[in-house]
Write a protein that holds these residues in place. Structure first.
Motif, short mmCIF file in Angstrom:
data_model
loop_
_atom_site.label_atom_id
_atom_site.label_comp_id
_atom_site.label_asym_id
_atom_site.label_seq_id
_atom_site.Cartn_x
_atom_site.Cartn_y
_atom_site.Cartn_z
N TRP A 129 0.83 -1.21 0.00
CA TRP A 129 0.00 0.00 0.00
C TRP A 129 0.86 1.26 0.00
N HIS A 130 2.01 1.17 0.64
CA HIS A 130 2.93 2.32 0.65
C HIS A 130 3.35 2.70 -0.76
N SER A 131 3.73 1.71 -1.56
CA SER A 131 4.17 2.00 -2.92
C SER A 131 3.02 2.46 -3.81
N LEU A 132 1.85 1.85 -3.64
CA LEU A 132 0.70 2.23 -4.47
C LEU A 132 0.25 3.66 -4.16
N ALA A 187 4.81 4.06 5.69
CA ALA A 187 6.23 3.70 5.72
C ALA A 187 6.67 3.35 7.13
N MET A 188 6.00 3.91 8.13
CA MET A 188 6.34 3.62 9.51
C MET A 188 5.92 2.22 9.95
N PHE A 189 5.13 1.55 9.13
CA PHE A 189 4.75 0.17 9.42
C PHE A 189 5.66 -0.83 8.70
N SER A 190 6.64 -0.31 7.97
CA SER A 190 7.55 -1.21 7.24
C SER A 190 8.51 -1.88 8.20
N ASP A 191 9.06 -3.00 7.77
CA ASP A 191 10.02 -3.73 8.61
C ASP A 191 11.24 -2.88 8.91
N TRP A 192 11.68 -2.10 7.90
CA TRP A 192 12.86 -1.24 8.09
C TRP A 192 12.64 -0.24 9.21
N PHE A 193 11.51 0.44 9.21
CA PHE A 193 11.27 1.49 10.20
C PHE A 193 11.01 0.90 11.58
N GLN A 194 10.21 -0.15 11.65
CA GLN A 194 9.90 -0.74 12.95
C GLN A 194 11.11 -1.42 13.58
N ALA A 195 12.06 -1.83 12.78
CA ALA A 195 13.29 -2.39 13.34
C ALA A 195 14.19 -1.31 13.93
N VAL A 201 8.33 6.10 21.13
CA VAL A 201 8.87 6.96 20.07
C VAL A 201 8.19 6.66 18.74
N TRP A 202 7.89 5.39 18.49
CA TRP A 202 7.21 5.02 17.24
C TRP A 202 5.83 5.66 17.17
N TRP A 203 5.10 5.64 18.28
CA TRP A 203 3.77 6.27 18.31
C TRP A 203 3.87 7.77 18.10
N ALA A 204 4.90 8.39 18.64
CA ALA A 204 5.10 9.84 18.44
C ALA A 204 5.34 10.13 16.96
N PHE A 205 6.17 9.32 16.32
CA PHE A 205 6.41 9.47 14.89
C PHE A 205 5.11 9.33 14.11
N LEU A 206 4.27 8.39 14.52
CA LEU A 206 3.04 8.11 13.80
C LEU A 206 2.07 9.29 13.82
#
Length: 232
Positions: A129-132, A187-195, A201-206
């Motif tokens: 969905w990110h790419s689309l 993009a924040m749900f991607s494996d790269w970002f979540q790793a 901090v992730w919720w703040a980014f979201l």
């Protein structure tokens, strides 16, 4: 309804004390959106570690294009909290065009790095969905740029109704920006970002892209949607 009417100002019906509170809340919100635009771009760039791979340049370029340049290009016309002090609208329009040109260059560069990275790793394209939504964002961006070019050269391009074209430009710009912020969130749900980013901090980014989207949407709708008419 009489023909001799005018649009009511924003904040009509509010008491003077409530009106000033409303104005200051808008100013604080716009200033916060500027801070988020710069901060989010810097943080994503640092997390991406540009130069470590072809992919690492993709988030850097796309965040610079949409989180920073497009945000600043839109907020430039805000009466509250603008970081620029141009008195003439002509100066603001020129800087707006410069920001939009940077959006196109940075976005095209970011897409090129992503395509190259996918080809090297032999991964399929356009399967998330990110790419689309990213493709949809680019399409909306091109539409708003096309409308902007028509506004820049109305006589040369024989634009019949510049006010209507201006509305189209603003609408396409709003759609492009909202799509861009949703794409950033995905993009924040991607494996790269979540790793890389976890926990609170992730919720703040979201939440940050949603705040910027609300500020930009409020500015554009207040500027272009008809307000309540009042008779003299």
């Amino acid at each position: 309804m009489p023909a001799d009417v005018e649009y009511s100002p924003v904040g009509e019906g509010l008491g003077m004390r409530d009106f000033w509170l409303y104005v200051w809340m808008r100013r604080i919100s716009v200033i916060a959106a500027h801070v988020i635009a710069v901060g989010l771009t810097l943080l994503i760039s640092l997390l991406s570690r540009p130069g470590t791979s072809l992919f690492s340049w993709h988030p850097v370029c796309m965040s610079f294009a949409y989180c920073l340049c497009m945000t600043e290009g839109i907020l430039l016309f805000s009466a509250e909290g603008s970081t620029f002090c141009f008195k003439s609208r002509k100066g603001k329009v020129r800087l707006h065009w410069f920001c939009q040109a940077l959006v196109l260059v940075a976005a095209a560069t970011g897409v090129s790095f992503m395509v190259a990275s996918k080809n090297v790793s032999e991964h399929p394209h356009l399967i998330t969905w990110h790419s689309l939504l990213g493709v949809a964002t680019l399409a909306a961006t091109l539409l708003q740029v096309a409308c902007g070019v028509c506004l820049l050269f109305p006589k040369l391009l024989r634009v019949i109704s510049p006010p209507r074209m201006k509305l189209y430009h603003a609408t396409c710009g709003l759609v492009a920006y909202l799509l861009a912020m949703v794409t950033v969130v995905l993009a924040m749900f991607s494996d790269w970002f979540q790793a890389t980013v976890k926990g609170v901090v992730w919720w703040a980014f979201l939440l940050l892209p949603f705040f910027s989207a609300l500020v930009v949407m409020n500015q554009i709708t207040n500027a272009y949607l008809p307000r309540k008419k009042i008779t003299r």
